[in-house]
Scaffold this motif. Sequence first.
Motif, PDB file in Angstrom:
ATOM      1  N   GLU A 274       0.828  -1.201   0.000  1.00  0.00           N
ATOM      2  CA  GLU A 274       0.000   0.000   0.000  1.00  0.00           C
ATOM      3  C   GLU A 274       0.870   1.261   0.000  1.00  0.00           C
ATOM      4  N   ALA A 275       2.000   1.220   0.699  1.00  0.00           N
ATOM      5  CA  ALA A 275       2.895   2.378   0.707  1.00  0.00           C
ATOM      6  C   ALA A 275       3.455   2.648  -0.684  1.00  0.00           C
ATOM      7  N   LEU A 296       3.071   3.036   7.564  1.00  0.00           N
ATOM      8  CA  LEU A 296       4.272   2.267   7.861  1.00  0.00           C
ATOM      9  C   LEU A 296       4.667   2.373   9.330  1.00  0.00           C
ATOM     10  N   GLY A 297       4.092   3.342  10.044  1.00  0.00           N
ATOM     11  CA  GLY A 297       4.339   3.421  11.483  1.00  0.00           C
ATOM     12  C   GLY A 297       3.847   2.191  12.200  1.00  0.00           C
ATOM     13  N   GLY A 298       2.735   1.628  11.726  1.00  0.00           N
ATOM     14  CA  GLY A 298       2.247   0.385  12.313  1.00  0.00           C
ATOM     15  C   GLY A 298       3.214  -0.766  12.104  1.00  0.00           C
ATOM     16  N   MET A 299       3.835  -0.833  10.904  1.00  0.00           N
ATOM     17  CA  MET A 299       4.836  -1.867  10.661  1.00  0.00           C
ATOM     18  C   MET A 299       6.043  -1.681  11.577  1.00  0.00           C
ATOM     19  N   CYS A 300       6.465  -0.439  11.749  1.00  0.00           N
ATOM     20  CA  CYS A 300       7.612  -0.170  12.618  1.00  0.00           C
ATOM     21  C   CYS A 300       7.323  -0.615  14.054  1.00  0.00           C
ATOM     22  N   ALA A 301       6.109  -0.377  14.508  1.00  0.00           N
ATOM     23  CA  ALA A 301       5.745  -0.800  15.863  1.00  0.00           C
ATOM     24  C   ALA A 301       5.726  -2.321  15.978  1.00  0.00           C
ATOM     25  N   ASP A 302       5.231  -2.987  14.950  1.00  0.00           N
ATOM     26  CA  ASP A 302       5.148  -4.455  14.989  1.00  0.00           C
ATOM     27  C   ASP A 302       6.524  -5.110  14.950  1.00  0.00           C
ATOM     28  N   TYR A 303       7.459  -4.522  14.207  1.00  0.00           N
ATOM     29  CA  TYR A 303       8.783  -5.129  14.049  1.00  0.00           C
ATOM     30  C   TYR A 303       9.822  -4.560  15.012  1.00  0.00           C
ATOM     31  N   GLY A 304       9.428  -3.587  15.832  1.00  0.00           N
ATOM     32  CA  GLY A 304      10.365  -3.025  16.797  1.00  0.00           C
ATOM     33  C   GLY A 304      11.351  -2.045  16.212  1.00  0.00           C
ATOM     34  N   TRP A 305      10.978  -1.356  15.167  1.00  0.00           N
ATOM     35  CA  TRP A 305      11.843  -0.352  14.549  1.00  0.00           C
ATOM     36  C   TRP A 305      11.473   1.041  15.068  1.00  0.00           C
ATOM     37  N   ASP A 308      10.058   6.754  13.507  1.00  0.00           N
ATOM     38  CA  ASP A 308      10.390   7.756  12.493  1.00  0.00           C
ATOM     39  C   ASP A 308      10.671   7.123  11.133  1.00  0.00           C
ATOM     40  N   TRP A 309      11.025   5.824  11.105  1.00  0.00           N
ATOM     41  CA  TRP A 309      11.286   5.146   9.830  1.00  0.00           C
ATOM     42  C   TRP A 309      10.053   5.164   8.930  1.00  0.00           C
ATOM     43  N   GLY A 310       8.897   5.124   9.525  1.00  0.00           N
ATOM     44  CA  GLY A 310       7.670   5.057   8.748  1.00  0.00           C
ATOM     45  C   GLY A 310       7.059   6.403   8.433  1.00  0.00           C
ATOM     46  N   ASP A 311       7.680   7.483   8.865  1.00  0.00           N
ATOM     47  CA  ASP A 311       7.145   8.828   8.626  1.00  0.00           C
ATOM     48  C   ASP A 311       7.814   9.418   7.384  1.00  0.00           C
ATOM     49  N   PRO A 312       7.088   9.569   6.261  1.00  0.00           N
ATOM     50  CA  PRO A 312       7.719  10.078   5.034  1.00  0.00           C
ATOM     51  C   PRO A 312       8.188  11.522   5.145  1.00  0.00           C
ATOM     52  N   ALA A 313       7.702  12.248   6.134  1.00  0.00           N
ATOM     53  CA  ALA A 313       8.162  13.616   6.312  1.00  0.00           C
ATOM     54  C   ALA A 313       9.549  13.666   6.950  1.00  0.00           C
ATOM     55  N   LYS A 314       9.925  12.619   7.684  1.00  0.00           N
ATOM     56  CA  LYS A 314      11.210  12.585   8.383  1.00  0.00           C
ATOM     57  C   LYS A 314      12.185  11.604   7.736  1.00  0.00           C
TER      58      LYS A 314
END
Length: 504
Positions: A274-275, A296-305, A308-314
Amino acid sequence: MTPGLSPSDRQLIPPLRTSTRVRRSWDHGIPPVFRPLVRAYLLGYASAVAPRLLTLLLQHLTRRRVSQDGDKPHQSPSRSKSFITSLINILRGGLDWQRFPTFCAVIVGGSTLLQIPLKAAFDRLLKYLSDLTRKRLSRWFASFIAGWLSLQLLQSKESSGFTETVSSSSTSTKPPKTINYAGRTLDLSLFALTRALDVIGGELWARRKARRLSQGKHNWSPLEQAVSRLTDPAIFALSSGLIMWTWIYRPSRLPRAYNKWIGSAAAVDPRLIEALVRCRDGSLQYGRDIGQAPLLGGMCADYGWPLDWGDPAKSIPFPCEIVHMGCGANCEYHALSRFERSFRWCMATYLPLNLLLAIIRNPTRKSLARAFASAARSSAFLGAFIALFYYGVCLTRTRVGPRVLGKHAGARQTIDGGLCVGTGCLLCGWSIMIENAGRRKDVALFVAPRALATLLPRRYGLDKQWRETFVFAFSTAVVFTCVLENKNRVRGVLGNVLHTVLNP
């Protein structure tokens, strides 16, 4: 020679009878002119019913295996009754006159039976043509008519997926209107079209080769050798690349079962897909906060990342480790791990089937070894397909793309907006080179019509249905005429099946 007898005496001794018996085929009692029709119907019935019977049997065995000991006694007879009812419905459904078995009988029986009156008519009207030409014309027109009628037979059956009820306006007293759409036979028509194009292309290439030999040129040029060797792999690579592109960006153009199978093989988080889709349509933009961080913030939370990795602004772009889905940051290691996982997944499917076929046909040590090698080769092909697709994405995002286009937000948007997926689509199909040449052509001709279907609407107006019918009838006439003239020109399993069915 019998010792002690003169040549004249030996002539009086009757010859010994041999014990050899001629093996008759199962349809020897059927008149030759009707044998193709009967064979086609039975083959069509088996191909339509057998997969559904196997699915029903597996479901029944699975339910019995997972049933709990606490079930009530009266539930078992009801299960058996339901199984028998489903079995009868499947067997009876194959006898429907608007289904595939009747279609096979009409197209094959019509193409053989119509040749007799058409040949007589052409002999009377086209005397100036040679007998061979008149025979070919009668075969072609007979197959064309049979193809037209048989496809119309399938098209006449209504389907809920190609019917739409349109309600009238609230102020109107007219009842709702039912609109029927065409397109339910599109896959079959495209299959016939690709086969006809393959026959025509093969015939033109064979004539070119014969012409070169007649001129004393016995060696192909390097370009001609490359064309001959890479045609089938190129067809598969282009077709599978188009299918993968459609699977990501326009999944509605693929059949539901096809989408499900690709998703199982790819084993990818749908949020990542989807991203990529949002990057392409512009709803996710690097360097701008427009509310896309939760995806993608939800993916980062699920995988322990880090979130900010999932924020396209950062994060411009989001790290490739998200694409790797827990395999670490190294792209090459991720590709190898994808190959290993896909290889094991495919071997779990291919190996039991290949061993079962080997045991049924010829259960020897050599045949079992060949079955294992064949399963390993096909699994390596699919494993490399998946690994190349993912590595193509990473190659563009991390290794090559930033060096060529730059590292600014616009370049990253271009890369993730379709360029990385396009590279994966271009690379993945060349894994077919792992397979042997005979397998390549079968796989290429299997995938090509499905790729063409992604370029066309799945439903269209009934007023345009005659175009599809004409293409199917024309293509069928080409294939049937060719298989009767030269069975080797129709390549793969289809050529052998058609020659067996059509041969009186």
